[in-house]
Design a protein around this motif. Structure first.
Motif, PDB file in Angstrom:
ATOM      1  N   LYS A 216       0.819  -1.221   0.000  1.00  0.00           N
ATOM      2  CA  LYS A 216       0.000   0.000   0.000  1.00  0.00           C
ATOM      3  C   LYS A 216       0.847   1.263   0.000  1.00  0.00           C
ATOM      4  O   LYS A 216       1.969   1.266   0.513  1.00  0.00           O
ATOM      5  CB  LYS A 216      -0.893   0.024   1.254  1.00  0.00           C
ATOM      6  CG  LYS A 216      -1.826  -1.173   1.367  1.00  0.00           C
ATOM      7  CD  LYS A 216      -2.804  -1.217   0.222  1.00  0.00           C
ATOM      8  CE  LYS A 216      -3.680  -2.436   0.238  1.00  0.00           C
ATOM      9  NZ  LYS A 216      -4.158  -2.778  -1.108  1.00  0.00           N
ATOM     10  N   GLU A 217       0.259   2.341  -0.489  1.00  0.00           N
ATOM     11  CA  GLU A 217       0.906   3.644  -0.367  1.00  0.00           C
ATOM     12  C   GLU A 217       0.114   4.503   0.604  1.00  0.00           C
ATOM     13  O   GLU A 217      -1.048   4.804   0.358  1.00  0.00           O
ATOM     14  CB  GLU A 217       0.981   4.348  -1.736  1.00  0.00           C
ATOM     15  CG  GLU A 217       1.535   5.756  -1.584  1.00  0.00           C
ATOM     16  CD  GLU A 217       1.932   6.424  -2.897  1.00  0.00           C
ATOM     17  OE1 GLU A 217       1.982   5.739  -3.933  1.00  0.00           O
ATOM     18  OE2 GLU A 217       2.196   7.636  -2.858  1.00  0.00           O
ATOM     19  N   GLY A 218       0.755   4.880   1.703  1.00  0.00           N
ATOM     20  CA  GLY A 218       0.067   5.721   2.684  1.00  0.00           C
ATOM     21  C   GLY A 218       0.598   7.134   2.700  1.00  0.00           C
ATOM     22  O   GLY A 218      -0.070   8.048   3.167  1.00  0.00           O
ATOM     23  N   CYS A 219       1.850   7.328   2.220  1.00  0.00           N
ATOM     24  CA  CYS A 219       2.415   8.681   2.271  1.00  0.00           C
ATOM     25  C   CYS A 219       3.374   8.955   1.134  1.00  0.00           C
ATOM     26  O   CYS A 219       3.523  10.090   0.718  1.00  0.00           O
ATOM     27  CB  CYS A 219       3.127   8.896   3.614  1.00  0.00           C
ATOM     28  SG  CYS A 219       4.643   7.932   3.787  1.00  0.00           S
ATOM     29  N   GLY A 220       4.054   7.943   0.645  1.00  0.00           N
ATOM     30  CA  GLY A 220       4.990   8.134  -0.459  1.00  0.00           C
ATOM     31  C   GLY A 220       6.307   8.779  -0.057  1.00  0.00           C
ATOM     32  O   GLY A 220       7.154   9.034  -0.910  1.00  0.00           O
TER      33      GLY A 220
ATOM     34  N   GLY B  96       8.147   7.762   2.983  1.00  0.00           N
ATOM     35  CA  GLY B  96       8.902   7.029   3.990  1.00  0.00           C
ATOM     36  C   GLY B  96       8.460   7.232   5.426  1.00  0.00           C
ATOM     37  O   GLY B  96       9.196   6.922   6.361  1.00  0.00           O
ATOM     38  N   GLU B  97       7.245   7.750   5.631  1.00  0.00           N
ATOM     39  CA  GLU B  97       6.820   8.049   7.004  1.00  0.00           C
ATOM     40  C   GLU B  97       5.864   7.022   7.607  1.00  0.00           C
ATOM     41  O   GLU B  97       5.666   7.013   8.813  1.00  0.00           O
ATOM     42  CB  GLU B  97       6.130   9.418   7.048  1.00  0.00           C
ATOM     43  CG  GLU B  97       7.047  10.603   6.785  1.00  0.00           C
ATOM     44  CD  GLU B  97       7.997  10.890   7.946  1.00  0.00           C
ATOM     45  OE1 GLU B  97       7.651  10.582   9.095  1.00  0.00           O
ATOM     46  OE2 GLU B  97       9.095  11.415   7.672  1.00  0.00           O
ATOM     47  N   CYS B  98       5.218   6.182   6.785  1.00  0.00           N
ATOM     48  CA  CYS B  98       4.118   5.396   7.346  1.00  0.00           C
ATOM     49  C   CYS B  98       4.336   3.881   7.357  1.00  0.00           C
ATOM     50  O   CYS B  98       3.697   3.171   8.112  1.00  0.00           O
ATOM     51  CB  CYS B  98       2.811   5.715   6.621  1.00  0.00           C
ATOM     52  SG  CYS B  98       2.690   4.991   4.983  1.00  0.00           S
ATOM     53  N   GLY B  99       5.186   3.389   6.490  1.00  0.00           N
ATOM     54  CA  GLY B  99       5.467   1.947   6.483  1.00  0.00           C
ATOM     55  C   GLY B  99       4.422   1.081   5.804  1.00  0.00           C
ATOM     56  O   GLY B  99       4.567  -0.139   5.770  1.00  0.00           O
ATOM     57  N   ALA B 100       3.374   1.690   5.233  1.00  0.00           N
ATOM     58  CA  ALA B 100       2.346   0.876   4.565  1.00  0.00           C
ATOM     59  C   ALA B 100       2.913   0.156   3.351  1.00  0.00           C
ATOM     60  O   ALA B 100       2.383  -0.865   2.916  1.00  0.00           O
ATOM     61  CB  ALA B 100       1.175   1.758   4.131  1.00  0.00           C
ATOM     62  N   CYS B 101       4.015   0.685   2.821  1.00  0.00           N
ATOM     63  CA  CYS B 101       4.600   0.146   1.591  1.00  0.00           C
ATOM     64  C   CYS B 101       5.737  -0.829   1.887  1.00  0.00           C
ATOM     65  O   CYS B 101       6.488  -1.180   0.986  1.00  0.00           O
ATOM     66  CB  CYS B 101       5.122   1.292   0.747  1.00  0.00           C
ATOM     67  SG  CYS B 101       6.491   2.144   1.562  1.00  0.00           S
TER      68      CYS B 101
ATOM     69  N   ASN C 138      11.148   0.506   2.852  1.00  0.00           N
ATOM     70  CA  ASN C 138       9.984   1.219   2.343  1.00  0.00           C
ATOM     71  C   ASN C 138      10.057   1.206   0.827  1.00  0.00           C
ATOM     72  O   ASN C 138      10.965   1.815   0.247  1.00  0.00           O
ATOM     73  CB  ASN C 138       9.981   2.670   2.835  1.00  0.00           C
ATOM     74  CG  ASN C 138       9.668   2.762   4.317  1.00  0.00           C
ATOM     75  OD1 ASN C 138       8.912   1.949   4.848  1.00  0.00           O
ATOM     76  ND2 ASN C 138      10.253   3.739   4.979  1.00  0.00           N
TER      77      ASN C 138
ATOM     78  N   CYS D 208       8.392   2.753  -1.225  1.00  0.00           N
ATOM     79  CA  CYS D 208       8.175   4.078  -1.841  1.00  0.00           C
ATOM     80  C   CYS D 208       9.471   4.853  -1.945  1.00  0.00           C
ATOM     81  O   CYS D 208       9.556   5.820  -2.679  1.00  0.00           O
ATOM     82  CB  CYS D 208       7.132   4.880  -1.062  1.00  0.00           C
ATOM     83  SG  CYS D 208       7.662   5.455   0.556  1.00  0.00           S
TER      84      CYS D 208
HETATM   85  S1  FES Z   1       4.104   4.870   1.558  1.00  0.00           S
HETATM   86 FE1  FES Z   1       4.441   5.612   3.537  1.00  0.00          FE
HETATM   87  S2  FES Z   1       6.413   4.857   3.936  1.00  0.00           S
HETATM   88 FE2  FES Z   1       6.132   4.321   1.893  1.00  0.00          FE
END
Ligand code: FES
Ligand code: FES
Lengths: 171, 758
Positions: free
Chosen positions: A47-51, A53-58, A68, A70
């Motif tokens: 998943k992409e949550g922020c693009g 490097g802040e959220c870890g969804a990717c 990450n 992204c």
């Molecule tokens: S999308 Fe949030 S860290 Fe990569």
């Protein structure tokens, strides 16, 4: 997100092992691993949550380490071994994690779940019997807005116990 | 019917920790969120937005953009076929700006491209010229008579007054009066899935919109009005939704993808970047609260005088609901005989504020719970004791004059946290020189459902020819687990394994409205609608079985998809056989349920009325450690007791409590959105697992007679007492109180300095 149309460079072909299978794919040199997985390879579990490097969804696993996707270029996957959530059920550790997440309420909206699973999978591979602190450390780069993390931490503890038990039974 | 049915034994699925519906597909990475949708020939939508806070649009030049490669179409307000207005309460939002923008991020045009990058490139070529207008960022300024008007009707969004007793007289009799001013900040929802949607026209010509949404049936209405289409021509399907917390009640994507797909007759998709989600979606309302409390010297509350001023930003969204809910809950869960509350909200050029988990109650609870501690402190009373002394009970009257006749669990929640509070007081940790330890408590009440208005839910249950059961509900499950709970409720009544019930959820083509997933209402309201439908089906099944088996109804029970003789389980008839009989005799297999809580509107002058059918209650204790050198606050432990009526799925309830407490911790200590400055998760921090304290959830079950199997709700209550408990703990640690949320490093350091001086 880089604007691909402005970049005139040619595609480059890369080859890597994705979820246990060797694949060859042509990617744009500026393309992120996240885009390559989701768009070119149609594996949308990551998943992409922020693009940024802040959220870890990717989160994905590259050569045993969580990164990450992204912030990783697709080209950097060349020659590596990559695991995404789509490959998590391939062994006992992944299956134990999935079951434990389901049973302890570790999944609410499920958007952080793929990243959480991969971070905890990498942890269990390195350290089958982690302490609570080590678990927290391992998922500290993965944001979850729903669960308050507790049931995720409990799920990882349970998966670790289940895995150790099943291994000792096999022996 | 209820009585007849109650003789027939129900199942045991209520109270069980059923695995959440949809968990497995999420764990396999197979759930298709909107961003994951791919369709043949799918184009991409991007929105061109205002760079100004407040301006007239002088011209929009689209020529260059139109000719850009891969640009399929550009649409402005002129291309909207229907009425260019929407909004859940006030229709004051424009899908695309007409002559004016009211905040940064206001949508002006949409661009559709073959690829995302082509759409983005074309969007950059659009030239907009503005004539800037004076901007207002403070609600009090916005309400001054000479202030520039943001909307034609003026800058007042709305107000609410609640009056009870004779506050002036009560204050003159009060032996102690505490008066303080509190403030809270803009807060971002920061659900992990940025807003997204997709649309296509299906083979029957129906515009089908997939959306990350909390309220598909409301989306349907607004989309139809925008596009001038009949409701039969549009279908909204809720995709798996990665959290919402209130902001996905707004029409963030549905109108854009709907317009593009309809005008171009092509499938389209739109995914917000995180930055766009930060810039353009609603926030939690920042409130300014003046609070005056009067009490006797033994700590009995006599009067409260409260003034609330709220900033709804450029548009109303759910603002009016927050105006009223904040006022109705300003008393806290206490019986106060004399009340004057005034709540007034204004438009500004800030980002729109709307619904966010709690609708103003988390903000107002910060004020009333600080007041309780201040009163206790000046009377040298125990904070637990003063809360118990004043808490609502069966027979109490709320600020709106509603008499509470059952399920008032506030005292029980306080009593169940008390041992933890006392233990922490008695022990406490060993202190290192610059660390200060503190304990705080806070309580809340929360009305379930919308305030003083009709907010019904409908549902259906269907027996299929093969004897299986399908449940239809319009209730959007956004991660909180409503689908699971609704299935458990139906399964309980039919004595089935809930995981065998088929679910059709939140699809306007196949379900009827359940109302919004908001106000913690789905378990209570939709749960009741489902129970109503299920009881009807059960009645019909049992009636036909009695007929066929020639056994009196009283002797029958449902077991394993059959109706059987209680005395001889071999004797029975399967659901499948009953379905055949019923369809042959013209009896419907699908039954409808309905529920609307028993409420009355609030009087416009006094605010009196019955705003809710049920209330949830909660109390938390927080223990903190404050580092007086750095201003850092570590929350060590939170004990959270919640009266939920009945926990249909206890693991789910605990999940809501954990998640709420952690969101409340963020609200208390770190989350502050600066309009015009905050851009992304880089400069807006939400709690990570490293910030999470030990959390002890306590489920209190004070049966609610009007709830499904006694259940109320927990989604929003979970968050409400946490921030005030933490703030009270910080005050306990430092002997100095902080009056503005969040208690970030700067504010805590300022308090530490004061604390050392005194
Ligand atoms: S999308 Fe949030 S860290 Fe990569
Ligand atoms: S479950 Fe929703 S973000 Fe983790």
């Amino acid at each position: 997100m880089p604007d691909q149309s402005q970049i005139c460079s040619d595609l480059i072909s890369i080859s890597f092992v994705l979820n246990g299978k060797r694949i060859n794919v042509s990617v744009d040199p500026s393309e992120t691993a996240l885009m390559a997985l989701r768009e070119d390879l149609c594996l949308t579990g990551t998943k992409e949550g922020c693009g940024i490097g802040e959220c870890g969804a990717c989160s994905i696993i590259v050569d045993g380490k969580v990164v990450n996707s992204c912030l990783t270029l697709a080209a950097q996957l060349d020659g590596r071994e990559v695991m995404t959530v789509e490959g998590i059920a391939s062994d006992a550790a992944g299956q134990c994690l999935q079951r434990a997440f389901a049973e302890t309420g570790g999944v609410q909206c499920g958007f952080c779940t793929p990243g959480m699973l991969l971070s905890s999978y990498a942890l269990l591979k390195q350290n089958p019997n982690p302490s609570r602190e080590q678990i927290i450390e391992a998922i500290s780069g993965n944001i979850c807005r729903c669960t308050g993390y507790i049931q995720i931490i409990e799920a990882i503890e349970k998966a670790s116990t289940d895995l150790l038990n099943s291994n000792s039974e096999e022996k | 019917m209820t009585e007849k049915n109650s003789q027939i034994q129900a199942g045991s699925s209520v109270g069980k920790n059923l695995i959440r519906v949809g968990a497995w597909e999420r764990l396999a990475g197979q759930a298709r969120f909107c961003a994951d949708i791919k369709m043949e020939g799918m184009a991409h939508v991007v929105v061109v937005r205002s760079s100004k806070h407040h301006a007239l649009i002088k011209s929009i030049n689209l020529d260059k953009a139109r000719n850009s490669r891969g640009c399929l179409g550009i649409f402005t307000s002129r291309d909207i076929p229907g009425k260019n207005r929407f909004g859940i309460i006030n229709k004051d939002q424009f899908l695309l700006a007409e002559d004016k923008v009211r905040c940064k991020g206001d949508p002006i045009a949409i661009v559709v491209g073959e690829t995302l990058s082509e759409a983005q490139k074309a969007a950059q070529l659009i030239q907009i010229s503005y004539q800037e207008l004076p901007s207002i960022f403070d609600p009090e300024e916005a309400l001054r008579p000479q202030a520039v008007k943001i909307h034609e009707k003026g800058n007042l969004l709305g107000s609410r007054v609640i009056k009870k007793g004779n506050p002036d007289e009560a204050f003159s009799k009060s032996e102690i009066i505490i008066e303080r001013y509190y403030e809270t900040s803009h807060v971002e929802h920061a659900y992990l899935e940025p807003d997204a949607g997709a649309a296509m026209i299906d083979e029957d010509g129906i515009l089908t919109i997939f959306a990350s949404t909390q309220n598909p049936h409301y989306d349907l209405k607004d989309v139809c009005d925008l596009l001038n289409l009949d409701e039969s021509k549009v279908r909204i399907i809720q995709s798996p939704t990665g959290g919402g917390f209130g902001s996905k009640l707004d029409l963030n994507v549905q109108g854009f993808v709907g317009l593009a797909a309809w005008l171009l007759k092509r499938p389209v998709k739109m995914v917000y970047s995180r930055e766009e989600s930060f810039l353009c979606t609603s926030k939690r309302h920042p409130l300014k609260i003046w609070y005056r409390s009067g009490a006797t010297k033994d700590g009995r509350l006599l009067a409260a005088d409260v003034k609330i001023i709220g900033d709804t930003g450029a548009y109303a969204s759910y603002g009016l609901a927050v105006v009223t809910r904040a006022a109705v809950h300003a008393s806290g869960p206490y019986e106060i005989p004399n009340i004057r509350i005034e709540s007034i909200f204004a438009y500004t050029n800030n980002p729109m504020s709307g619904a966010m988990r709690g609708f103003g109650v988390p903000q107002i609870a910060f004020a009333h719970e600080s007041q309780m501690d201040l009163i206790a402190e000046s009377l040298k009373l125990n904070p637990i004791e003063i809360r118990l002394r004043n808490s609502l009970r069966v027979g109490s009257q709320t600020a709106t004059g509603q008499q509470l006749d059952a399920s008032v669990g506030i005292a029980k929640t306080i009593e169940s946290i008390k041992p933890y509070y006392d233990e922490a007081r008695n022990k406490g940790p060993v202190l290192r020189n610059h660390k200060r330890y503190g304990i705080g408590t806070a309580s809340m009440f929360y009305g379930i459902g919308n305030t003083g208005v009709q907010n019904p839910s409908t549902a259906q249950i269907e027996l299929e020819k093969d004897g299986s059961v399908i449940l239809y509900s319009g209730a959007a499950d956004i991660g909180q687990g409503s689908s699971t709970v609704l299935a458990q409720i139906a399964a309980q009544e039919l004595n089935l394994d809930p995981s065998t019930i088929k679910l059709v959820i939140a699809d306007t083509g196949r379900t009827t409205s359940a109302g919004a997933t908001s106000a913690s209402r789905q378990t209570y309201i939709s749960g009741n609608a489902i129970l109503d439908a299920t009881k009807k089906l059960k009645d019909v099944l049992v009636t036909h079985a009695a007929n066929k088996l020639k056994i009196p109804r009283q002797r029958l029970e449902i077991k394993n998809y059959s109706v059987v003789d209680r005395k001889n389980e071999q004797k029975g008839i399967t659901f499948e056989q009953l379905a055949t009989i019923m369809s042959r005799t013209g009896v419907p297999l699908k039954w409808q349920g309905f529920f609307d809580p028993d409420t009355t509107p609030l009087d416009s002058e006094t605010g009196s009325g019955k705003p809710y059918g049920a209330y949830a209650y909660a109390s938390h204790v927080a223990e903190v450690m404050v580092d007086t050198l750095t201003g850092e606050v570590e929350v060590l432990k939170v004990v959270a007791a919640h009266d939920v009526g009945r926990a249909i799925n206890p693991e789910n309830v605990r999940g809501q409590i954990y998640g709420g407490v952690v969101m409340g911790l963020g609200f208390a200590l770190m989350e502050e959105f600066f309009p015009g400055k905050t851009e992304s998760l880089k400069d807006y921090h939400i709690p990570t697992c490293a910030d999470v304290p030990q959390i002890v959830p306590i489920i209190v079950e004070e049966f609610e007679p009007t709830g499904p199997f006694g259940a109320k709700g927990v989604g929003e209550p979970a968050l409400i007492p946490t921030a005030p408990a933490i703030m009270n703990a910080i005050a306990d640690a430092l002997g100095v109180r902080i009056y503005k949320l969040p208690a970030n490093l700067e504010r805590v350091m300022a308090a530490c300095v004061l604390s050392k001086e005194s």
